[in-house]
Design a protein around this motif. Structure first.
Motif, PDB file in Angstrom:
ATOM      1  N   ALA A  20     -19.826  49.642  66.751  1.00 50.39           N
ATOM      2  CA  ALA A  20     -19.038  50.053  65.583  1.00 50.39           C
ATOM      3  C   ALA A  20     -19.934  50.258  64.361  1.00 50.39           C
ATOM      4  O   ALA A  20     -19.723  51.194  63.585  1.00 50.39           O
ATOM      5  N   HIS A  21     -20.934  49.404  64.207  1.00 52.49           N
ATOM      6  CA  HIS A  21     -21.839  49.535  63.062  1.00 52.49           C
ATOM      7  C   HIS A  21     -22.554  50.887  63.082  1.00 52.49           C
ATOM      8  O   HIS A  21     -22.662  51.551  62.057  1.00 52.49           O
ATOM      9  N   PHE A  22     -23.028  51.282  64.247  1.00 46.97           N
ATOM     10  CA  PHE A  22     -23.769  52.536  64.344  1.00 46.97           C
ATOM     11  C   PHE A  22     -22.862  53.752  64.488  1.00 46.97           C
ATOM     12  O   PHE A  22     -23.313  54.876  64.291  1.00 46.97           O
ATOM     13  N   GLY A  23     -21.615  53.549  64.817  1.00 46.06           N
ATOM     14  CA  GLY A  23     -20.653  54.644  64.868  1.00 46.06           C
ATOM     15  C   GLY A  23     -21.086  55.841  65.697  1.00 46.06           C
ATOM     16  O   GLY A  23     -20.845  56.983  65.310  1.00 46.06           O
ATOM     17  N   GLY A  24     -21.739  55.586  66.807  1.00 47.72           N
ATOM     18  CA  GLY A  24     -22.153  56.676  67.687  1.00 47.72           C
ATOM     19  C   GLY A  24     -23.539  57.234  67.396  1.00 47.72           C
ATOM     20  O   GLY A  24     -24.026  58.091  68.133  1.00 47.72           O
ATOM     21  N   GLN A  70     -22.818  40.447  75.139  1.00 45.84           N
ATOM     22  CA  GLN A  70     -21.609  41.268  75.264  1.00 45.84           C
ATOM     23  C   GLN A  70     -20.561  40.908  74.220  1.00 45.84           C
ATOM     24  O   GLN A  70     -19.724  41.737  73.879  1.00 45.84           O
ATOM     25  N   TYR A  71     -20.599  39.672  73.696  1.00 42.77           N
ATOM     26  CA  TYR A  71     -19.659  39.273  72.650  1.00 42.77           C
ATOM     27  C   TYR A  71     -19.900  40.049  71.355  1.00 42.77           C
ATOM     28  O   TYR A  71     -18.978  40.268  70.584  1.00 42.77           O
ATOM     29  N   ILE A  72     -21.149  40.417  71.114  1.00 43.65           N
ATOM     30  CA  ILE A  72     -21.470  41.098  69.851  1.00 43.65           C
ATOM     31  C   ILE A  72     -21.622  42.602  70.001  1.00 43.65           C
ATOM     32  O   ILE A  72     -21.672  43.318  69.007  1.00 43.65           O
ATOM     33  N   LEU A  73     -21.681  43.077  71.221  1.00 44.73           N
ATOM     34  CA  LEU A  73     -21.887  44.505  71.485  1.00 44.73           C
ATOM     35  C   LEU A  73     -20.858  45.414  70.800  1.00 44.73           C
ATOM     36  O   LEU A  73     -21.241  46.423  70.206  1.00 44.73           O
ATOM     37  N   PRO A  74     -19.567  45.092  70.820  1.00 44.48           N
ATOM     38  CA  PRO A  74     -18.606  45.980  70.152  1.00 44.48           C
ATOM     39  C   PRO A  74     -18.879  46.160  68.653  1.00 44.48           C
ATOM     40  O   PRO A  74     -18.700  47.253  68.107  1.00 44.48           O
ATOM     41  N   HIS A  92     -11.513  37.034  63.607  1.00 49.52           N
ATOM     42  CA  HIS A  92     -12.183  38.295  63.288  1.00 49.52           C
ATOM     43  C   HIS A  92     -11.269  39.117  62.398  1.00 49.52           C
ATOM     44  O   HIS A  92     -10.123  39.391  62.754  1.00 49.52           O
ATOM     45  N   ASP A  93     -11.770  39.479  61.237  1.00 49.26           N
ATOM     46  CA  ASP A  93     -10.994  40.249  60.276  1.00 49.26           C
ATOM     47  C   ASP A  93     -11.329  41.727  60.465  1.00 49.26           C
ATOM     48  O   ASP A  93     -12.420  42.164  60.087  1.00 49.26           O
ATOM     49  N   PRO A  94     -10.399  42.509  61.023  1.00 45.17           N
ATOM     50  CA  PRO A  94     -10.680  43.925  61.274  1.00 45.17           C
ATOM     51  C   PRO A  94     -10.895  44.728  59.994  1.00 45.17           C
ATOM     52  O   PRO A  94     -11.427  45.842  60.042  1.00 45.17           O
ATOM     53  N   ALA A  95     -10.518  44.184  58.846  1.00 49.28           N
ATOM     54  CA  ALA A  95     -10.707  44.900  57.584  1.00 49.28           C
ATOM     55  C   ALA A  95     -12.169  44.853  57.124  1.00 49.28           C
ATOM     56  O   ALA A  95     -12.597  45.684  56.320  1.00 49.28           O
ATOM     57  N   LYS A  96     -12.921  43.894  57.648  1.00 48.72           N
ATOM     58  CA  LYS A  96     -14.334  43.779  57.249  1.00 48.72           C
ATOM     59  C   LYS A  96     -15.171  44.797  57.999  1.00 48.72           C
ATOM     60  O   LYS A  96     -14.852  45.182  59.126  1.00 48.72           O
ATOM     61  N   PRO A  97     -16.297  45.213  57.411  1.00 49.24           N
ATOM     62  CA  PRO A  97     -17.207  46.135  58.116  1.00 49.24           C
ATOM     63  C   PRO A  97     -17.791  45.449  59.357  1.00 49.24           C
ATOM     64  O   PRO A  97     -17.911  44.216  59.414  1.00 49.24           O
ATOM     65  N   PRO A  98     -18.178  46.234  60.372  1.00 52.57           N
ATOM     66  CA  PRO A  98     -18.701  45.668  61.628  1.00 52.57           C
ATOM     67  C   PRO A  98     -19.876  44.708  61.428  1.00 52.57           C
ATOM     68  O   PRO A  98     -19.943  43.670  62.086  1.00 52.57           O
ATOM     69  N   CYS A 128     -27.803  50.130  71.786  1.00 52.77           N
ATOM     70  CA  CYS A 128     -26.908  49.075  71.309  1.00 52.77           C
ATOM     71  C   CYS A 128     -27.043  47.814  72.154  1.00 52.77           C
ATOM     72  O   CYS A 128     -27.071  46.701  71.625  1.00 52.77           O
ATOM     73  N   ARG A 129     -27.161  47.976  73.477  1.00 55.17           N
ATOM     74  CA  ARG A 129     -27.305  46.813  74.361  1.00 55.17           C
ATOM     75  C   ARG A 129     -28.633  46.100  74.122  1.00 55.17           C
ATOM     76  O   ARG A 129     -28.693  44.867  74.131  1.00 55.17           O
ATOM     77  N   VAL A 130     -29.694  46.856  73.912  1.00 60.10           N
ATOM     78  CA  VAL A 130     -31.001  46.247  73.644  1.00 60.10           C
ATOM     79  C   VAL A 130     -30.961  45.484  72.322  1.00 60.10           C
ATOM     80  O   VAL A 130     -31.467  44.359  72.227  1.00 60.10           O
ATOM     81  N   ILE A 131     -30.352  46.058  71.307  1.00 59.49           N
ATOM     82  CA  ILE A 131     -30.237  45.384  70.011  1.00 59.49           C
ATOM     83  C   ILE A 131     -29.441  44.089  70.158  1.00 59.49           C
ATOM     84  O   ILE A 131     -29.829  43.045  69.629  1.00 59.49           O
ATOM     85  N   ALA A 132     -28.329  44.126  70.890  1.00 61.88           N
ATOM     86  CA  ALA A 132     -27.518  42.925  71.106  1.00 61.88           C
ATOM     87  C   ALA A 132     -28.339  41.844  71.813  1.00 61.88           C
ATOM     88  O   ALA A 132     -28.318  40.671  71.426  1.00 61.88           O
ATOM     89  N   TYR A 133     -29.088  42.252  72.833  1.00 53.75           N
ATOM     90  CA  TYR A 133     -29.913  41.302  73.568  1.00 53.75           C
ATOM     91  C   TYR A 133     -31.020  40.738  72.676  1.00 53.75           C
ATOM     92  O   TYR A 133     -31.306  39.534  72.705  1.00 53.75           O
TER      93      TYR A 133
END
Length: 190
Positions: free
Chosen positions: A126-130, A118-122, A73-79, A137-142
């Motif tokens: 981060a994409h939505f930034g709050g 849960q692997y993609i939830l973070p 995972h490259d932290p420099a890339k966008p979420p 976010c959990r529904v979207i991940a599911y």
């Protein structure tokens, strides 16, 4: 000690039979018990059902979590880009172990605890930034994970319905990108 050995023997026998079979879905409980050298009733005793035993065996064969964590995972890339990488890795694992999809996905969708999203939830957070709350976010991940699981499980029907062959890596990536753009729209900048 004998009981634990029987459980291990059943799991090992199932893994071996699945790997040897041309059609893994046709492996029977009797074959498993015979290969393990244990009473047929031990499958239900230790695992509750043949389906649960097979799902656990497939899980060990696929070792999905280790495949996911091999992806850098490259932290420099966008979420969204990091998420695309994770989901592509999941798709590659599914394609690599395609012959087990019909055995494993129903268990994932209907019986196992919901963990894969849960692997993609973070990355979704981060994409939505709050701008989206935790529940959204959990529904979207599911939605993302369950759609992919079901689409790969029913890939033949999905091909007839949408004309998209998920067995082709390029097409699978295209479907993934469509889903990402639908569920994670880029924020409009004013």
């Amino acid at each position: 000690m004998k009981e634990e050995n029987q459980k291990v023997l059943l799991l090992q026998a199932t893994i071996a039979l699945l790997e040897e079979a041309k059609q893994p879905e046709k492996v029977t409980s009797r074959q498993i018990a015979e290969r393990a050298g244990v009473n047929l009733a031990m499958i239900n005793y230790y695992f509750g059902s043949k389906d649960t035993l097979v799902a656990q065996a497939v899980s060990e064969i696929m070792d999905v979590s280790s495949e996911l964590f091999r992806f850098p995972h490259d932290p420099a890339k966008p979420p969204k880009e990091r998420l695309r990488g994770i989901l592509r890795q999941i798709c590659l694992v599914v394609l690599k172990y395609r012959r087990y999809t019909r055995l494993y996905v129903p268990h994932l969708l209907l019986e196992e605890e919901i963990t894969l999203p849960q692997y993609i939830l973070p990355e979704i957070r981060a994409h939505f930034g709050g701008s989206r709350d935790e529940t959204e976010c959990r529904v979207i991940a599911y939605e993302m994970v369950s759609f992919l699981q079901l689409a790969f499980y029913r890939d033949d029907a999905f091909l007839r319905y949408a004309g998209l062959n998920l067995a082709d890596e390029e097409t699978a990536n295209r479907v993934l990108d469509m889903q990402l753009n639908l569920l994670l729209p880029d924020e409009k900048k004013e």
